[in-house]
Scaffold this active site. Sequence first.
Site, short mmCIF file in Angstrom:
data_model
loop_
_atom_site.label_atom_id
_atom_site.label_comp_id
_atom_site.label_asym_id
_atom_site.label_seq_id
_atom_site.Cartn_x
_atom_site.Cartn_y
_atom_site.Cartn_z
CD GLU A 129 -2.01 -13.89 -11.69
OE1 GLU A 129 -2.20 -12.66 -11.98
OE2 GLU A 129 -2.14 -14.71 -12.63
CB SER A 224 4.43 -2.49 -14.16
OG SER A 224 3.68 -3.39 -13.72
CG ASN A 225 -1.67 -1.52 -13.92
OD1 ASN A 225 -2.55 -0.69 -14.23
ND2 ASN A 225 -1.66 -1.94 -12.59
CB SER A 267 -3.25 -0.17 -7.89
OG SER A 267 -2.01 0.32 -8.70
#
Length: 284
Positions: A129, A224-225, A267
């Site tokens: 991003e 990672s989230n 995700s």
Amino acid sequence: MEIKVAKTAGFCFGVKRAVDLVYKEADNKCCEKIYTYGPIIHNEEVMKDMKSKGIEIIHSEEELKNIQSGVVIIRSHGVPKRIQTMLEQQGLKCEDATCPFVKKIHRIVEEESKKGKHILIIGDENHPEVMGIKGWSDTDVTVIKTEEDARNFEVAPETPICIVSQTTFNYNKFKYLVEIISEKNYNISVLNTICSATKERQTEAESIAKEVDVMIVIGDKHSSNTQKLFEICSRSCANTHYIQTLKDLDMNQLKSARMVGITAGASTPNNIIEEVQNNVRINF
Ligand code: F3S
């Protein structure tokens, strides 16, 4: 047994939009090849499914140069302006699934840099991003992530600066880094471009984890989230389990639980969340 599923579990608005667009293109395709510029999400299950539908990933600018025809879908992270130009010049059909919140940052950066401002992005330099955002500036860009980066930041005193943030950056840290920059007496304009989806998912996960005996966090092991969600939940509920799919869930761990909480990373597709939820319900 009571089951509490987080309302914010799974895809955020921008990711859902991008995934839906890929499947819509796959359903409509006649003979055109479909590509995504980078993996659309970090989830092995979804990526496998997309591959089985013939969707291919373009990994780099070099790879893109060799593609002569087809549809290229830009993922929610967005891309630098030059990639969009390349797509047009190569005559490829481009479907832009850049999240509107990210697109807004591109517009800000493009406009503010045209005014001659130095662009300062608070975020992770290696995140796609941020690489995309950088590519919309006509002027110099600096990316900072740590207190040390902020303290070391320097430009010519007369240079105006526009500060934006990566959408998933932590708000308190953003505020702190902006404070450090403010002390330097530059002419700065600050735009808080953090998206609330991540924060809301984390806050809800934490409050559910506080109430339940067992907490299940679903997500890809590389996400990672999801790792962050697991960390947050583990602090409030010692019995927190990280699973990718139902296969990883050991039902024995839920045996004596009165209340089970479920959340999932950004995700994780809905069908995986539902499958876990339904199976926990059936078994207890
Ligand atoms: Fe968009 Fe926010 Fe998701 S910026 S991609 S809705 S985390």
